[in-house]
Scaffold this active site. Structure first.
Site, PDB file in Angstrom:
ATOM      1  N   LYS A  51       1.918  16.389  55.445  1.00 32.17           N
ATOM      2  CA  LYS A  51       0.689  15.901  55.002  1.00 32.17           C
ATOM      3  C   LYS A  51       1.322  16.628  53.087  1.00 32.17           C
ATOM      4  CE  LYS A  51      -1.509  17.120  59.091  1.00 32.17           C
ATOM      5  NZ  LYS A  51      -1.595  18.713  60.513  1.00 32.17           N
ATOM      6  N   GLN A  95      -2.337  24.644  60.698  1.00 32.43           N
ATOM      7  CA  GLN A  95      -1.591  23.626  61.423  1.00 32.43           C
ATOM      8  C   GLN A  95      -1.956  23.910  62.963  1.00 32.43           C
ATOM      9  OE1 GLN A  95      -0.623  20.720  60.934  1.00 32.43           O
ATOM     10  NE2 GLN A  95       0.137  20.372  62.914  1.00 32.43           N
ATOM     11  N   ASP A 118     -10.160  19.489  59.438  1.00 33.91           N
ATOM     12  CA  ASP A 118      -9.470  19.223  60.458  1.00 33.91           C
ATOM     13  C   ASP A 118     -10.752  18.862  60.924  1.00 33.91           C
ATOM     14  OD1 ASP A 118      -7.197  18.514  60.617  1.00 33.91           O
ATOM     15  OD2 ASP A 118      -6.522  20.471  60.896  1.00 33.91           O
TER      16      ASP A 118
END
Ligand code: NAD
Length: 280
Positions: A51, A95, A118
């Site tokens: 990422k 995460q 997200d």
């Protein structure tokens, strides 16, 4: 047709890079992405590294904030609150999975929904299911882009989604409904998964079981999107038996090189969208 997710993601990143340089000249600022990693989960470490690498490649301002696995929940929540207030940060990603002593729901709820790249915050989940503007979870968003490469108009198609996770199956269902598909959601308690799949024009497999979907589960001419990433002795495989299904499907995503690369590209796109909305 093998749907090339790697190439599609590359093209998308090129486009995003161009958009970021335009934003830079318009606003004299670039979108910022903060990624928080707690602990040492090997897969998470690889995801976060990738990422950060692609964020840098397209020209985002990105930072990775690393904490040890024994981090106090309160410290994490306070860090998120700081990032929420920081105007240089457009997107925040924590995460997952988190260590078990940290309440995942509390963490997601603490992220400002406008910075929730997200798309997991209940506000974004609700907006998506109500058909309003929202941040859309990256993997299902990537699947939709790949589907649209095969067929622009999905009106009336029968889609079968395998898996009902908040990460994949549920948001994917909402995106397919938005495209006017008739959607069947299947899961671990579904009685006859093969029969459900055989009725599908589109199959989205997001299960986590290597090669679950076989050639004789798929109608001739169906489109098959494989979300699964499963480590096996013979390497990484999807939830679809590629060798069998590619003989009957009209189009199929490979694993690796299908949905995976799209997930990160869509994260970068979400970050840019968050920046744009905060600058309107
Ligand atoms: P999850 O474990 O949260 O959910 C799995 C779902 O599959 C559940 O809803 C469960 O009911 C269903 N299921 C389990 N056994 C089943 C069976 N026998 N028949 C039908 N349904 C069954 O998983 P997830 O987080 O949604 O991930 C699914 C897969 O996608 C995993 O392989 C994961 O590694 C992969 N994944 C890939 C990406 C990507 O970028 N390509 C991103 C996230 C997850």
């Amino acid at each position: 047709m093998i749907i090339d997710g790697k190439k599609t993601a590359e093209d998308l990143r090129k486009d995003l890079k161009r958009k970021i340089s335009e934003l830079k000249s318009t606003y004299n600022a670039v979108p910022g992405l903060s990624v928080i990693l707690v602990g040492e989960d090997p897969a998470s470490k690889i995801y976060v590294k990738n990422k950060a690498k692609f964020a840098k490649e397209v020209g985002l301002n990105s930072e990775v904030i690393r904490y040890p696995a024994n981090l106090e929940e309160k410290v994490l929540l306070n860090k998120i609150k700081d990032l929420n207030k920081n105007t240089k940060v457009s997107g925040i990603l924590v995460q997952l999975p988190l260590p078990s002593h940290i309440d995942k729901k509390k963490v997601i709820d603490t992220i400002d929904h406008a910075k929730d790249v997200d798309g997991f915050h209940p506000m974004n989940v609700g907006n998506l299911s109500s058909g309003y503007k929202s941040n859309i979870p990256c993997t299902p968003l990537g699947c939709s882009i790949l589907l649209k490469k095969v067929e622009k108009n999905l009106n009336g198609k029968h889609a079968v989604v395998i898996g009902r996770s908040n990460l994949n199956g549920k948001p994917m269902t909402q995106l397919l409904l938005k495209e006017n598909c008739t959607v069947t959601i299947t899961h671990s308690k579904t009685k006859d998964l093969k029969a459900e799949c055989l009725r599908a024009d589109i199959i989205i497999a997001a299960v986590g079981i290597p090669k679950l979907v076989k050639g004789d589960w798929v109608k001739k001419g169906a489109i098959v999107i494989d979300v699964g990433i499963n480590k096996t002795e013979s390497g990484i495989v999807g939830d679809v038996d590629f060798d069998e299904v590619s003989k009957v499907a009209k189009a199929i995503t490979p694993v690796p090189g299908g949905v995976g690369p799209m997930t990160i590209a869509c994260l970068l796109q979400n970050t840019i969208n968050c920046f744009k909305r905060s600058n309107i």
